[in-house]
Motif scaffolding. Structure first.
Motif, PDB file in Angstrom:
ATOM      1  N   ALA A 114     -32.609 -40.376  14.224  1.00  0.00           N
ATOM      2  CA  ALA A 114     -33.976 -40.892  14.063  1.00  0.00           C
ATOM      3  C   ALA A 114     -34.681 -40.980  15.413  1.00  0.00           C
ATOM      4  CB  ALA A 114     -33.947 -42.258  13.392  1.00  0.00           C
ATOM      5  N   ALA A 115     -33.967 -41.388  16.436  1.00  0.00           N
ATOM      6  CA  ALA A 115     -34.554 -41.441  17.782  1.00  0.00           C
ATOM      7  C   ALA A 115     -34.967 -40.048  18.229  1.00  0.00           C
ATOM      8  CB  ALA A 115     -33.561 -42.048  18.771  1.00  0.00           C
ATOM      9  N   LEU A 116     -34.159 -39.052  17.919  1.00  0.00           N
ATOM     10  CA  LEU A 116     -34.486 -37.682  18.282  1.00  0.00           C
ATOM     11  C   LEU A 116     -35.743 -37.220  17.543  1.00  0.00           C
ATOM     12  CD1 LEU A 116     -33.535 -35.364  20.045  1.00  0.00           C
ATOM     13  CD2 LEU A 116     -32.073 -34.611  18.181  1.00  0.00           C
ATOM     14  N   THR A 117     -35.874 -37.597  16.290  1.00  0.00           N
ATOM     15  CA  THR A 117     -37.075 -37.259  15.517  1.00  0.00           C
ATOM     16  C   THR A 117     -38.293 -37.950  16.112  1.00  0.00           C
ATOM     17  OG1 THR A 117     -35.781 -36.989  13.508  1.00  0.00           O
ATOM     18  CG2 THR A 117     -38.141 -37.365  13.234  1.00  0.00           C
ATOM     19  N   ASN A 118     -38.120 -39.200  16.523  1.00  0.00           N
ATOM     20  CA  ASN A 118     -39.240 -39.928  17.122  1.00  0.00           C
ATOM     21  C   ASN A 118     -39.673 -39.318  18.440  1.00  0.00           C
ATOM     22  OD1 ASN A 118     -39.457 -41.726  15.013  1.00  0.00           O
ATOM     23  ND2 ASN A 118     -38.149 -43.253  15.967  1.00  0.00           N
ATOM     24  N   ASP A 119     -38.751 -38.714  19.178  1.00  0.00           N
ATOM     25  CA  ASP A 119     -39.120 -38.001  20.403  1.00  0.00           C
ATOM     26  C   ASP A 119     -40.144 -36.925  20.085  1.00  0.00           C
ATOM     27  OD1 ASP A 119     -37.316 -39.476  21.870  1.00  0.00           O
ATOM     28  OD2 ASP A 119     -35.824 -37.879  22.036  1.00  0.00           O
ATOM     29  N   ASP A 120     -39.920 -36.207  19.006  1.00  0.00           N
ATOM     30  CA  ASP A 120     -40.815 -35.110  18.626  1.00  0.00           C
ATOM     31  C   ASP A 120     -42.189 -35.603  18.214  1.00  0.00           C
ATOM     32  OD1 ASP A 120     -38.780 -33.274  19.092  1.00  0.00           O
ATOM     33  OD2 ASP A 120     -38.133 -33.266  16.996  1.00  0.00           O
ATOM     34  N   THR A 121     -42.246 -36.745  17.545  1.00  0.00           N
ATOM     35  CA  THR A 121     -43.529 -37.234  17.038  1.00  0.00           C
ATOM     36  C   THR A 121     -44.282 -38.095  18.050  1.00  0.00           C
ATOM     37  OG1 THR A 121     -42.472 -39.144  16.008  1.00  0.00           O
ATOM     38  CG2 THR A 121     -42.734 -37.171  14.642  1.00  0.00           C
ATOM     39  N   ARG A 180     -33.637 -34.573  25.546  1.00  0.00           N
ATOM     40  CA  ARG A 180     -32.394 -33.904  25.951  1.00  0.00           C
ATOM     41  C   ARG A 180     -31.226 -34.884  26.020  1.00  0.00           C
ATOM     42  NH1 ARG A 180     -35.227 -30.277  30.604  1.00  0.00           N
ATOM     43  NH2 ARG A 180     -36.059 -28.676  29.210  1.00  0.00           N
ATOM     44  N   MET A 181     -31.470 -36.061  26.572  1.00  0.00           N
ATOM     45  CA  MET A 181     -30.403 -37.067  26.642  1.00  0.00           C
ATOM     46  C   MET A 181     -29.992 -37.535  25.253  1.00  0.00           C
ATOM     47  SD  MET A 181     -31.131 -39.404  29.988  1.00  0.00           S
ATOM     48  CE  MET A 181     -32.898 -39.487  29.971  1.00  0.00           C
ATOM     49  N   THR A 182     -30.972 -37.717  24.376  1.00  0.00           N
ATOM     50  CA  THR A 182     -30.682 -38.142  23.013  1.00  0.00           C
ATOM     51  C   THR A 182     -29.878 -37.076  22.282  1.00  0.00           C
ATOM     52  OG1 THR A 182     -32.744 -39.408  22.998  1.00  0.00           O
ATOM     53  CG2 THR A 182     -31.713 -38.993  20.868  1.00  0.00           C
ATOM     54  N   SER A 183     -30.255 -35.823  22.482  1.00  0.00           N
ATOM     55  CA  SER A 183     -29.525 -34.720  21.863  1.00  0.00           C
ATOM     56  C   SER A 183     -28.084 -34.668  22.359  1.00  0.00           C
ATOM     57  CB  SER A 183     -30.239 -33.405  22.155  1.00  0.00           C
ATOM     58  OG  SER A 183     -29.562 -32.330  21.569  1.00  0.00           O
ATOM     59  N   ASN A 184     -27.898 -34.859  23.659  1.00  0.00           N
ATOM     60  CA  ASN A 184     -26.543 -34.889  24.225  1.00  0.00           C
ATOM     61  C   ASN A 184     -25.743 -36.064  23.666  1.00  0.00           C
ATOM     62  OD1 ASN A 184     -27.037 -32.619  25.766  1.00  0.00           O
ATOM     63  ND2 ASN A 184     -27.523 -33.770  27.615  1.00  0.00           N
ATOM     64  N   ALA A 185     -26.387 -37.203  23.526  1.00  0.00           N
ATOM     65  CA  ALA A 185     -25.702 -38.373  22.966  1.00  0.00           C
ATOM     66  C   ALA A 185     -25.265 -38.094  21.532  1.00  0.00           C
ATOM     67  CB  ALA A 185     -26.617 -39.597  23.014  1.00  0.00           C
ATOM     68  N   LEU A 186     -26.124 -37.454  20.757  1.00  0.00           N
ATOM     69  CA  LEU A 186     -25.772 -37.137  19.375  1.00  0.00           C
ATOM     70  C   LEU A 186     -24.594 -36.159  19.331  1.00  0.00           C
ATOM     71  CD1 LEU A 186     -26.361 -37.537  16.398  1.00  0.00           C
ATOM     72  CD2 LEU A 186     -28.064 -35.710  16.554  1.00  0.00           C
ATOM     73  N   ALA A 187     -24.582 -35.186  20.221  1.00  0.00           N
ATOM     74  CA  ALA A 187     -23.457 -34.250  20.279  1.00  0.00           C
ATOM     75  C   ALA A 187     -22.158 -34.975  20.609  1.00  0.00           C
ATOM     76  CB  ALA A 187     -23.736 -33.160  21.306  1.00  0.00           C
ATOM     77  N   LEU A 188     -22.200 -35.905  21.561  1.00  0.00           N
ATOM     78  CA  LEU A 188     -21.004 -36.674  21.917  1.00  0.00           C
ATOM     79  C   LEU A 188     -20.551 -37.554  20.754  1.00  0.00           C
ATOM     80  CD1 LEU A 188     -21.919 -37.688  25.568  1.00  0.00           C
ATOM     81  CD2 LEU A 188     -20.149 -36.072  24.853  1.00  0.00           C
ATOM     82  N   ILE A 189     -21.497 -38.156  20.070  1.00  0.00           N
ATOM     83  CA  ILE A 189     -21.158 -38.996  18.916  1.00  0.00           C
ATOM     84  C   ILE A 189     -20.499 -38.154  17.834  1.00  0.00           C
ATOM     85  CG2 ILE A 189     -22.181 -40.315  17.006  1.00  0.00           C
ATOM     86  CD1 ILE A 189     -24.273 -41.285  19.153  1.00  0.00           C
ATOM     87  N   ASN A 190     -21.059 -36.979  17.581  1.00  0.00           N
ATOM     88  CA  ASN A 190     -20.481 -36.091  16.569  1.00  0.00           C
ATOM     89  C   ASN A 190     -19.075 -35.639  16.964  1.00  0.00           C
ATOM     90  OD1 ASN A 190     -22.543 -36.120  14.648  1.00  0.00           O
ATOM     91  ND2 ASN A 190     -23.681 -34.564  15.752  1.00  0.00           N
TER      92      ASN A 190
END
Length: 65
Positions: A12-19, A47-57
């Motif tokens: 959701a944070a990543l989506t909010n970055d876009d909007t 980019r940081m949020t995307s990296n965090a999501l990758a690490l979480i996954n």
């Protein structure tokens, strides 16, 4: 359940970055300069949020937790 919630929140944070930039609309002059500055910061956060999501996954896919 907790890991699923974390993934949802980060996604959701990543989506909010876009909007985030939508509120600026089309502007000229000084407002355009501010928009460009904010866009640079939003890109970094995205980019940081995307990296965090990758690490979480990656963590969620291990059997360690």
């Amino acid at each position: 359940m907790v890991m699923s919630d974390v993934k949802t929140w980060v996604s959701a944070a990543l989506t909010n970055d876009d909007t985030c930039m939508d509120g600026f609309g089309q502007s000229a002059g000084a407002k355009a300069a501010v928009k460009d500055l904010v866009r640079g910061h939003v890109i970094k956060v995205s980019r940081m949020t995307s990296n965090a999501l990758a690490l979480i996954n990656m963590y969620a896919s291990t059997d360690v937790h």
